[in-house]
Design a protein around this motif. Structure first.
Motif, PDB file in Angstrom:
ATOM      1  N   SER A 243       0.829  -1.205   0.000  1.00 16.97           N
ATOM      2  CA  SER A 243       0.000   0.000   0.000  1.00 16.97           C
ATOM      3  C   SER A 243       0.866   1.259   0.000  1.00 16.97           C
ATOM      4  N   LEU A 244       1.964   1.219   0.768  1.00 15.65           N
ATOM      5  CA  LEU A 244       2.883   2.364   0.765  1.00 15.65           C
ATOM      6  C   LEU A 244       3.494   2.545  -0.627  1.00 15.65           C
ATOM      7  N   TRP A 245       3.834   1.423  -1.255  1.00 16.64           N
ATOM      8  CA  TRP A 245       4.348   1.503  -2.628  1.00 16.64           C
ATOM      9  C   TRP A 245       3.310   2.133  -3.537  1.00 16.64           C
ATOM     10  N   TRP A 246       2.058   1.736  -3.404  1.00 11.04           N
ATOM     11  CA  TRP A 246       0.998   2.241  -4.264  1.00 11.04           C
ATOM     12  C   TRP A 246       0.833   3.750  -4.087  1.00 11.04           C
ATOM     13  N   VAL A 247       0.898   4.200  -2.847  1.00 10.04           N
ATOM     14  CA  VAL A 247       0.752   5.632  -2.567  1.00 10.04           C
ATOM     15  C   VAL A 247       1.834   6.436  -3.289  1.00 10.04           C
ATOM     16  N   TYR A 248       3.057   5.928  -3.275  1.00  8.50           N
ATOM     17  CA  TYR A 248       4.176   6.679  -3.846  1.00  8.50           C
ATOM     18  C   TYR A 248       4.246   6.562  -5.366  1.00  8.50           C
ATOM     19  N   PHE A 249       3.966   5.361  -5.897  1.00  5.19           N
ATOM     20  CA  PHE A 249       4.238   5.104  -7.314  1.00  5.19           C
ATOM     21  C   PHE A 249       3.015   5.020  -8.222  1.00  5.19           C
ATOM     22  N   ALA A 250       1.818   4.782  -7.679  1.00  5.43           N
ATOM     23  CA  ALA A 250       0.697   4.418  -8.546  1.00  5.43           C
ATOM     24  C   ALA A 250       0.208   5.561  -9.426  1.00  5.43           C
ATOM     25  N   ARG A 251       0.470   6.799  -9.039  1.00  7.47           N
ATOM     26  CA  ARG A 251       0.024   7.909  -9.865  1.00  7.47           C
ATOM     27  C   ARG A 251       0.906   8.041 -11.104  1.00  7.47           C
ATOM     28  N   ASP A 252       0.652   9.072 -11.885  1.00  8.24           N
ATOM     29  CA  ASP A 252       1.412   9.307 -13.105  1.00  8.24           C
ATOM     30  C   ASP A 252       2.896   9.434 -12.770  1.00  8.24           C
ATOM     31  N   SER A 355      -1.962  -7.066  17.186  1.00  9.67           N
ATOM     32  CA  SER A 355      -1.019  -6.607  16.160  1.00  9.67           C
ATOM     33  C   SER A 355      -1.578  -6.847  14.762  1.00  9.67           C
ATOM     34  N   ALA A 356      -2.244  -7.998  14.546  1.00 11.53           N
ATOM     35  CA  ALA A 356      -2.823  -8.279  13.228  1.00 11.53           C
ATOM     36  C   ALA A 356      -3.925  -7.277  12.897  1.00 11.53           C
ATOM     37  N   ALA A 357      -4.757  -6.959  13.888  1.00 11.92           N
ATOM     38  CA  ALA A 357      -5.822  -5.984  13.660  1.00 11.92           C
ATOM     39  C   ALA A 357      -5.243  -4.615  13.348  1.00 11.92           C
ATOM     40  N   HIS A 358      -4.117  -4.270  13.972  1.00 10.62           N
ATOM     41  CA  HIS A 358      -3.479  -2.993  13.707  1.00 10.62           C
ATOM     42  C   HIS A 358      -2.990  -2.932  12.263  1.00 10.62           C
ATOM     43  N   LEU A 359      -2.319  -3.988  11.826  1.00 10.88           N
ATOM     44  CA  LEU A 359      -1.865  -4.038  10.437  1.00 10.88           C
ATOM     45  C   LEU A 359      -3.050  -3.965   9.483  1.00 10.88           C
ATOM     46  N   GLY A 360      -4.103  -4.726   9.791  1.00  9.23           N
ATOM     47  CA  GLY A 360      -5.276  -4.730   8.923  1.00  9.23           C
ATOM     48  C   GLY A 360      -5.948  -3.376   8.845  1.00  9.23           C
ATOM     49  N   ALA A 361      -6.042  -2.683   9.982  1.00 13.41           N
ATOM     50  CA  ALA A 361      -6.673  -1.363   9.996  1.00 13.41           C
ATOM     51  C   ALA A 361      -5.901  -0.375   9.124  1.00 13.41           C
ATOM     52  N   LEU A 362      -4.581  -0.420   9.190  1.00 13.87           N
ATOM     53  CA  LEU A 362      -3.772   0.486   8.380  1.00 13.87           C
ATOM     54  C   LEU A 362      -3.909   0.160   6.893  1.00 13.87           C
ATOM     55  N   VAL A 363      -3.971  -1.125   6.566  1.00 11.68           N
ATOM     56  CA  VAL A 363      -4.151  -1.521   5.163  1.00 11.68           C
ATOM     57  C   VAL A 363      -5.486  -1.011   4.638  1.00 11.68           C
ATOM     58  N   VAL A 364      -6.557  -1.218   5.404  1.00  8.80           N
ATOM     59  CA  VAL A 364      -7.885  -0.757   4.988  1.00  8.80           C
ATOM     60  C   VAL A 364      -7.906   0.760   4.835  1.00  8.80           C
ATOM     61  N   LEU A 365      -7.270   1.463   5.758  1.00  9.34           N
ATOM     62  CA  LEU A 365      -7.234   2.919   5.705  1.00  9.34           C
ATOM     63  C   LEU A 365      -6.531   3.411   4.441  1.00  9.34           C
ATOM     64  N   LEU A 366      -5.379   2.821   4.120  1.00 10.83           N
ATOM     65  CA  LEU A 366      -4.636   3.254   2.942  1.00 10.83           C
ATOM     66  C   LEU A 366      -5.397   2.940   1.662  1.00 10.83           C
ATOM     67  N   ILE A 367      -6.019   1.762   1.606  1.00 12.22           N
ATOM     68  CA  ILE A 367      -6.800   1.419   0.412  1.00 12.22           C
ATOM     69  C   ILE A 367      -7.963   2.391   0.241  1.00 12.22           C
ATOM     70  N   ALA A 368      -8.631   2.727   1.345  1.00 14.47           N
ATOM     71  CA  ALA A 368      -9.742   3.681   1.281  1.00 14.47           C
ATOM     72  C   ALA A 368      -9.257   5.042   0.809  1.00 14.47           C
ATOM     73  N   MET A 369      -8.115   5.485   1.319  1.00 10.66           N
ATOM     74  CA  MET A 369      -7.566   6.777   0.909  1.00 10.66           C
ATOM     75  C   MET A 369      -7.243   6.776  -0.578  1.00 10.66           C
ATOM     76  N   ILE A 370      -6.619   5.710  -1.057  1.00  7.99           N
ATOM     77  CA  ILE A 370      -6.270   5.610  -2.478  1.00  7.99           C
ATOM     78  C   ILE A 370      -7.521   5.658  -3.337  1.00  7.99           C
ATOM     79  N   CYS A 371      -8.566   4.940  -2.924  1.00  5.21           N
ATOM     80  CA  CYS A 371      -9.817   4.930  -3.694  1.00  5.21           C
ATOM     81  C   CYS A 371     -10.468   6.312  -3.728  1.00  5.21           C
ATOM     82  N   VAL A 372     -10.516   6.988  -2.586  1.00  2.00           N
ATOM     83  CA  VAL A 372     -11.110   8.325  -2.532  1.00  2.00           C
ATOM     84  C   VAL A 372     -10.337   9.290  -3.425  1.00  2.00           C
TER      85      VAL A 372
END
Length: 383
Positions: A243-252, A355-372
Motif C-alpha cells: 500500500s505504501l508503494w501504491w501511494v508513492y508510485f501508482a500515480r502518473d 497486532s494483526a488488527a493494527h496491520l489490517g486497519a492500516l491496510v484498509v485505511l490506505l486502500i480507502a484513501m487511495i480509492c477516494v
C-alpha cells in the motif's frame, strides 16, 4: 607531484538535453546506503526493549534521527554527483566504491555511534566527504562552496566522540543544523541537474527501502511458530508495504519529471531540493519506523506502546512526507491525505489489543484513501 591524468582532466557536465539514466553501480551504491537504514531500524527496535537505567526514553529514536540527517545529506550529494559526473570511467567507479566503503564503515559504527564508535563513524563520513568533493570538482567549481560546510560537520562529529552526553548530542545536532542550512548561506544559483535521473534514482531508493519492510517480516517471523496467525500477520505486513508503494508510485510516474522539466535551472534546483531532499526525509523515516513496527507485529499477538506508535506514526509520517513531496511539484489532495495521516496515527490503541488488527486497519485505511483520491481525480478530470 602532478595529479594523475584521470583526475587532472576536467569533465564537462553532461549536456542538459542528453538522456541520463541510473547506472548499475549507483544501484550497488544504494544497497550499501540501505544497509545503513537497516542499522537505524535496529536503533528503533532497541528503544522497544530498553531497560531502566540503559539511557533516556526515546534515546534510539533521537540517535536515528541525528544519524539519518547526516547520512541523507551526503547520499543526496552523491545522487547529485552522479547526475553531473556519470560514473562511466573505471577510475571514477573505483572512487564511488571508496564512497561505498565510507558508508559501510558508518553503518557498522551506527549501533554504538554515541557510545564508543563515534570516531569510526566520523572517519567513514570524512571518506565520503573527500571522495564526493574530489569527483565533483572535476565537473564544476560550484561544489567548492559546499565542501567547507561538509568538513565542518565532520569535525563536529569527531569532537562528539570525545565528550559525554548531553554534549555529544549537542555537537551532532549542531553538525546537522550546519549542513541542512548551508544552502541558505551558500546561495542557490542552480545546478544543471537532469530530472529523469533524479526521479528514477530516488524512486529506486524508495523501492529498496520498502524492501526493508519485507526483511522485517522475515525477521519478525523467526520469533514465532509458522501457524495461521503468523501467516496472516505476515501477509498483512506485505499488504501494508504494498500500500505504501501504491501511494508513492501508482500515480502518473512521469508527472514529477515533467514538472521539473518545465522549470528553469535555478527553480529546478530548488524544486529538487524541496521535493527530493527535504520531503523525502519523512518518507524514508516513515518507512524505517513502519518497518520497525512490522518487525514487532509479525509473530506477536499484540504490541507494546513503542512498536504500536512506530507502526501508526511511521505510516502517518510517510503519508505526510508524500503529501509534501507532491505539493512541492504541483497540486495534491491535501485534505484527504491529512485526514488519512491523522487516522493512521490514531490506530495506536488497536495495536495494543491486536497486532494483526493494527496491520489490517492500516491496510484498509490506505486502500480507502487511495480509492477516494482516485475518485476525486476522475471527477476533476471530467469537470
Amino acid at each position: 607531484m602532478p595529479l594523475p591524468r584521470w583526475f587532472a582532466e576536467r569533465v564537462e557536465p553532461t549536456a542538459p538535453d542528453a538522456e541520463l539514466r541510473v547506472s548499475t553501480i549507483e544501484l550497488f551504491f544504494d544497497l550499501v546506503f540501505v544497509f545503513t537504514i537497516t542499522q537505524l531500524t535496529s536503533l528503533l527496535v532497541d528503544d522497544f526493549t530498553r531497560q531502566d537505567g540503559e539511557g533516556f526514553t526515546g534515546q534510539g529514536t533521537v540517535q536515528a534521527i541525528l544519524i539519518f540527517g547526516l547520512l541523507w545529506w551526503m547520499y543526496s550529494g552523491y545522487a547529485w554527483l552522479t547526475n553531473t559526473v556519470p560514473p562511466e570511467r573505471a577510475a571514477r567507479r573505483v572512487l564511488i566504491l571508496g564512497g561505498m566503503a565510507g558508508f559501510l564503515i558508518m553503518a557498522l559504527a551506527i549501533p554504538r555511534a554515541f557510545s564508543g564508535s563515534g570516531v569510526a563513524f566520523a572517519v567513514g563520513y570524512l571518506v565520503i566527504v573527500l571522495v564526493h568533493a574530489g569527483l565533483y570538482l572535476q565537473a564544476t567549481a560550484a561544489i567548492a562552496r559546499v565542501v567547507p560546510f561538509n568538513l565542518a560537520a565532520t569535525a563536529l562529529v569527531f569532537a562528539a566522540a570525545f565528550v559525554d552526553p548531553p554534549w555529544n548530542y549537542a555537537l551532532w545536532a549542531a553538525a546537522l543544523v550546519l549542513i541542512w542550512l548551508s544552502p541558505i548561506f551558500i546561495g542557490q544559483k542552480g545546478f544543471p541537474l537532469h530530472p529523469a535521473h533524479i526521479v528514477e534514482r530516488h524512486g529506486l531508493l524508495v523501492i529498496i527501502v520498502l524492501g526493508e519492510s519485507i526483511v522485517a517480516i522475515g525477521i519478525g517471523a523467526t520469533d514465532g511458530h509458522p501457524g495461521a496467525a503468523l501467516i496472516v500477520a505476515a501477509l498483512l505486513g506485505l499488504a501494508l508495504t504494498a500500500s505504501l508503494w501504491w501511494v508513492y508510485f501508482a500515480r502518473d510516474e512521469s508527472g514529477p519529471e515533467h514538472a521539473l522539466m518545465r522549470a528553469d535551472v535555478v527553480r529546478r534546483t530548488r524544486l529538487i531540493l524541496g521535493a527530493y531532499f527535504y520531503a523525502h526525509i519523512p518518507i524514508l523515516l516513515g518507512i524505517v519506523a513502519t518497518a520497525a513496527g512490522i518487525h514487532k507485529a509479525v509473530g506477536h499477538g499484540h504490541l507494546d506502546l513503542g512498536p504500536a506508535v512506530a507502526l501508526a506514526g511511521g505510516t502517518a509520517l510517510f503519508l505526510l512526507g508524500d503529501l509534501w513531496f507532491r505539493r512541492v511539484l504541483g497540486p495534491a489532495r491535501t485534505a484527504v491525505r491529512v485526514a488519512a495521516a491523522l487516522l493512521a496515527a490514531a490506530t495506536v490503541p488497536i495495536g495494543l489489543w491486536s497486532s494483526a488488527a493494527h496491520l489490517g486497519a492500516l491496510v484498509v485505511l490506505l486502500i480507502a484513501m487511495i480509492c477516494v483520491e482516485n475518485v476525486l481525480q476522475r471527477q476533476a478530470a471530467t469537470a
